[in-house]
Each structure stands twice: as structure tokens, then as C-alpha cells.
Design a protein around this motif. Structure first.
Motif, PDB file in Angstrom:
ATOM      1  N   GLY A 121      40.673  34.987  48.827  1.00  0.00           N
ATOM      2  CA  GLY A 121      40.357  33.555  48.805  1.00  0.00           C
ATOM      3  C   GLY A 121      38.861  33.316  48.904  1.00  0.00           C
ATOM      4  N   MET A 122      38.191  34.074  49.774  1.00  0.00           N
ATOM      5  CA  MET A 122      36.735  33.966  49.895  1.00  0.00           C
ATOM      6  C   MET A 122      36.054  34.382  48.602  1.00  0.00           C
ATOM      7  N   SER A 123      36.551  35.450  47.970  1.00  0.00           N
ATOM      8  CA  SER A 123      35.974  35.900  46.706  1.00  0.00           C
ATOM      9  C   SER A 123      36.117  34.835  45.633  1.00  0.00           C
ATOM     10  N   GLY A 124      37.299  34.206  45.570  1.00  0.00           N
ATOM     11  CA  GLY A 124      37.501  33.138  44.597  1.00  0.00           C
ATOM     12  C   GLY A 124      36.609  31.941  44.865  1.00  0.00           C
ATOM     13  N   LEU A 125      36.418  31.621  46.152  1.00  0.00           N
ATOM     14  CA  LEU A 125      35.555  30.497  46.506  1.00  0.00           C
ATOM     15  C   LEU A 125      34.120  30.743  46.069  1.00  0.00           C
ATOM     16  N   VAL A 126      33.624  31.953  46.285  1.00  0.00           N
ATOM     17  CA  VAL A 126      32.255  32.284  45.887  1.00  0.00           C
ATOM     18  C   VAL A 126      32.115  32.243  44.369  1.00  0.00           C
ATOM     19  N   SER A 127      33.128  32.736  43.646  1.00  0.00           N
ATOM     20  CA  SER A 127      33.065  32.752  42.184  1.00  0.00           C
ATOM     21  C   SER A 127      33.055  31.346  41.601  1.00  0.00           C
ATOM     22  N   VAL A 128      33.566  30.377  42.342  1.00  0.00           N
ATOM     23  CA  VAL A 128      33.506  28.981  41.907  1.00  0.00           C
ATOM     24  C   VAL A 128      32.219  28.323  42.395  1.00  0.00           C
ATOM     25  N   ALA A 129      31.814  28.645  43.625  1.00  0.00           N
ATOM     26  CA  ALA A 129      30.653  27.987  44.221  1.00  0.00           C
ATOM     27  C   ALA A 129      29.357  28.341  43.506  1.00  0.00           C
ATOM     28  N   VAL A 130      29.200  29.604  43.088  1.00  0.00           N
ATOM     29  CA  VAL A 130      27.941  30.024  42.471  1.00  0.00           C
ATOM     30  C   VAL A 130      27.652  29.263  41.179  1.00  0.00           C
ATOM     31  N   PRO A 131      28.540  29.264  40.172  1.00  0.00           N
ATOM     32  CA  PRO A 131      28.227  28.494  38.964  1.00  0.00           C
ATOM     33  C   PRO A 131      28.160  26.994  39.220  1.00  0.00           C
ATOM     34  N   SER A 132      28.946  26.499  40.185  1.00  0.00           N
ATOM     35  CA  SER A 132      28.899  25.073  40.494  1.00  0.00           C
ATOM     36  C   SER A 132      27.526  24.680  41.037  1.00  0.00           C
ATOM     37  N   LEU A 133      27.029  25.448  42.008  1.00  0.00           N
ATOM     38  CA  LEU A 133      25.727  25.141  42.602  1.00  0.00           C
ATOM     39  C   LEU A 133      24.601  25.314  41.585  1.00  0.00           C
ATOM     40  N   TRP A 149      14.471  31.996  40.616  1.00  0.00           N
ATOM     41  CA  TRP A 149      15.226  33.161  41.075  1.00  0.00           C
ATOM     42  C   TRP A 149      16.599  32.789  41.620  1.00  0.00           C
ATOM     43  N   SER A 150      16.974  31.525  41.539  1.00  0.00           N
ATOM     44  CA  SER A 150      18.290  31.122  42.048  1.00  0.00           C
ATOM     45  C   SER A 150      19.447  31.803  41.305  1.00  0.00           C
ATOM     46  N   PRO A 151      19.379  32.018  39.968  1.00  0.00           N
ATOM     47  CA  PRO A 151      20.458  32.788  39.338  1.00  0.00           C
ATOM     48  C   PRO A 151      20.577  34.206  39.886  1.00  0.00           C
ATOM     49  N   ALA A 152      19.450  34.807  40.252  1.00  0.00           N
ATOM     50  CA  ALA A 152      19.498  36.146  40.837  1.00  0.00           C
ATOM     51  C   ALA A 152      20.179  36.111  42.201  1.00  0.00           C
ATOM     52  N   TRP A 153      19.906  35.058  42.980  1.00  0.00           N
ATOM     53  CA  TRP A 153      20.586  34.929  44.271  1.00  0.00           C
ATOM     54  C   TRP A 153      22.097  34.788  44.066  1.00  0.00           C
ATOM     55  N   GLY A 154      22.469  33.982  43.069  1.00  0.00           N
ATOM     56  CA  GLY A 154      23.885  33.801  42.793  1.00  0.00           C
ATOM     57  C   GLY A 154      24.559  35.099  42.370  1.00  0.00           C
ATOM     58  N   LEU A 155      23.890  35.868  41.497  1.00  0.00           N
ATOM     59  CA  LEU A 155      24.453  37.141  41.061  1.00  0.00           C
ATOM     60  C   LEU A 155      24.589  38.098  42.241  1.00  0.00           C
ATOM     61  N   ALA A 156      23.594  38.118  43.120  1.00  0.00           N
ATOM     62  CA  ALA A 156      23.663  38.992  44.292  1.00  0.00           C
ATOM     63  C   ALA A 156      24.851  38.616  45.182  1.00  0.00           C
ATOM     64  N   ALA A 157      25.078  37.317  45.365  1.00  0.00           N
ATOM     65  CA  ALA A 157      26.213  36.877  46.173  1.00  0.00           C
ATOM     66  C   ALA A 157      27.535  37.319  45.557  1.00  0.00           C
ATOM     67  N   LEU A 158      27.657  37.180  44.237  1.00  0.00           N
ATOM     68  CA  LEU A 158      28.883  37.586  43.552  1.00  0.00           C
ATOM     69  C   LEU A 158      29.122  39.086  43.677  1.00  0.00           C
ATOM     70  N   VAL A 159      28.058  39.873  43.517  1.00  0.00           N
ATOM     71  CA  VAL A 159      28.191  41.335  43.594  1.00  0.00           C
ATOM     72  C   VAL A 159      28.567  41.759  45.009  1.00  0.00           C
ATOM     73  N   VAL A 160      27.901  41.197  46.006  1.00  0.00           N
ATOM     74  CA  VAL A 160      28.172  41.575  47.395  1.00  0.00           C
ATOM     75  C   VAL A 160      29.615  41.256  47.771  1.00  0.00           C
ATOM     76  N   VAL A 161      30.061  40.055  47.436  1.00  0.00           N
ATOM     77  CA  VAL A 161      31.432  39.654  47.773  1.00  0.00           C
ATOM     78  C   VAL A 161      32.441  40.513  47.030  1.00  0.00           C
ATOM     79  N   SER A 162      32.152  40.824  45.756  1.00  0.00           N
ATOM     80  CA  SER A 162      33.063  41.661  44.978  1.00  0.00           C
ATOM     81  C   SER A 162      33.177  43.051  45.570  1.00  0.00           C
ATOM     82  N   VAL A 163      32.053  43.631  45.955  1.00  0.00           N
ATOM     83  CA  VAL A 163      32.068  44.978  46.531  1.00  0.00           C
ATOM     84  C   VAL A 163      32.815  44.983  47.859  1.00  0.00           C
ATOM     85  N   ILE A 164      32.534  43.989  48.703  1.00  0.00           N
ATOM     86  CA  ILE A 164      33.222  43.910  49.999  1.00  0.00           C
ATOM     87  C   ILE A 164      34.725  43.767  49.796  1.00  0.00           C
ATOM     88  N   THR A 165      35.119  42.918  48.850  1.00  0.00           N
ATOM     89  CA  THR A 165      36.542  42.703  48.583  1.00  0.00           C
ATOM     90  C   THR A 165      37.224  43.991  48.150  1.00  0.00           C
TER      91      THR A 165
END
Length: 218
Positions: free
Chosen positions: A181-193, A143-159
Motif C-alpha cells: 500500500g505504501m509503495s502504491g501511494l508513493v507511485s501515485v504521489a510522485v507523478p502527482s506532486l 532536481w525535483s524529478p531526480a528526488w522523485g525517482l530516488a523515492a520510487l527506487v528506494v520504496v521499490s527496493v524496500i518492498t
């Protein structure tokens, strides 16, 4: 007679993870101004490389290598979702290249952007659900890809929400810069992790059946 466990790794996850990691890191490391004839050419080149690496990673994860390693167990709807997610980037790039920008019809690119976003989200959602339900990836990491997608969606909506609320006032520019900057960091961190996790899981030997040991041990 005793048996010894036969240990194997999963090359598809190692290769897929490496490509996924590269898709996030390459633009950051190599897309600096002055490379390959200038920042414009460099950014275009490395954007293509990143997109190709991302698409190749998804195809490898979907089908595996040598008949092994499909994270969706080659279930048709899971494979279809991953292939769609892999294809949407190149397809949209070609479409926007074929359709030149027109001042008389500025809404065309806006509509294409919404279509791109919708297709990506639906394909990504179907992909993470397929991976989680297939349970090929050992729990809880399936379920780690689902966690990553949730993080991307949450950060995108907040932004988007905070960006609209702050507006374009000069005093809000620092906050907007930090937010994007935070949004860009998350978009890099998720696929990296996720890429690193795939490499680790793919490199870890797992027992796959048993192999007889001869001569028999007493």
C-alpha cells in the motif's frame, strides 16, 4: 526612456503537468468497479488513458509547445531519453499483446518484465539528469524529478527486500499489505506532486526581456 518587463508563462509546463497529474489520478478516480461495463474493462481503459497521458506529458516536456518550454533545452540526449521513457509503455503493451502467454515458456514474460524495468530505469535516470543539468527549470526544482525517482527506487527496493524476507506466511500478510500500500501511494504521489509543481512553475509569470514604454517617461 524607461522599460517595462514583459511577463510570460510557460504553457508547455502547464499542459505537461496537467497530463502528468492526470496519469496518476485518473486510474484512482475513475477505475472503480462497475464503470464502463465492469472492473476489467474499466481498468484496461483507464490504464490506457493513464499511459497515454504520461507519454504525452513527457513528449510535451521534451519538445515544449511553440518552440518554448523544453525542460531539457531540446538537447538531443535529453530529448531521446524522454521520448524513450514515453514510448516504452506503449511498446511493451503491444509486444505482450502480440506474444501470447505459453505454459511451455513461462520465462518469456519474466524476461520481458526485466527488460521493461531496465529500459524504464535507464531512460528515467537519463531524463532526470538531463533536466537537472539543463537548468531550464529554476533551481532547486530542476532536481525535483531526480528526488522523485530516488523515492520510487528506494520504496521499490524496500518492498522487494522486505517482501522476500517476510515470505508468504499468513501472519505476515498484514505487513505485506501495508508495505505494498505504501509503495502504491508513493507511485501515485510522485507523478502527482511533479505534475502540480510543473503547473505552478508554468503558471508563474517570469520576466522575458524588456518592452519599451512610449511615450518616454521622465
Amino acid at each position: 526612456m524607461s522599460d517595462a518587463a514583459r511577463m510570460t508563462t510557460t504553457p508547455a509546463w502547464v499542459w505537461g503537468g496537467g497530463l502528468l497529474l492526470a496519469s496518476a489520478v485518473v486510474p484512482l478516480v475513475l477505475g472503480a468497479p462497475g464503470l464502463v461495463g465492469g472492473p476489467g474493462i474499466a481498468n484496461t481503459l483507464f490504464a490506457w488513458l493513464a499511459m497515454a497521458a504520461f507519454s504525452a506529458a513527457l513528449v510535451i516536456f521534451a519538445f515544449g509547445l511553440g518552440g518554448r518550454g523544453s525542460v531539457v533545452a531540446r538537447r538531443p540526449w535529453g530529448v531521446a531519453a524522454m521520448v524513450a521513457l514515453a514510448a516504452v509503455g506503449p511498446v511493451m503493451w503491444v509486444v505482450t499483446g502480440i506474444l501470447p502467454y505459453s505454459d511451455s515458456d513461462p520465462q518469456r514474460y519474466l524476461i520481458l518484465g526485466y527488460v521493461d524495468l531496465a529500459v524504464r530505469f535507464v531512460a528515467a535516470l537519463a531524463t532526470v539528469v538531463a533536466i537537472g543539468r539543463a537548468r531550464v527549470v529554476p533551481p532547486p526544482w530542476n532536481w525535483s524529478p531526480a528526488w522523485g525517482l530516488a523515492a520510487l527506487v528506494v520504496v521499490s527496493v524496500i518492498t522487494q527486500v522486505v517482501g522476500v524476507a517476510l515470505g508468504s506466511a499468513p501472519e505476515s500478510q498484514d505487513a505485506l499489505s501495508a508495505l505494498f500500500g505504501m509503495s502504491g501511494l508513493v507511485s501515485v504521489a510522485v507523478p502527482s506532486l511533479l505534475g502540480i509543481l510543473a503547473i505552478v512553475l508554468g503558471s508563474r509569470a517570469e520576466p522575458r526581456g524588456v518592452v519599451p514604454v512610449y511615450p518616454p517617461q521622465v
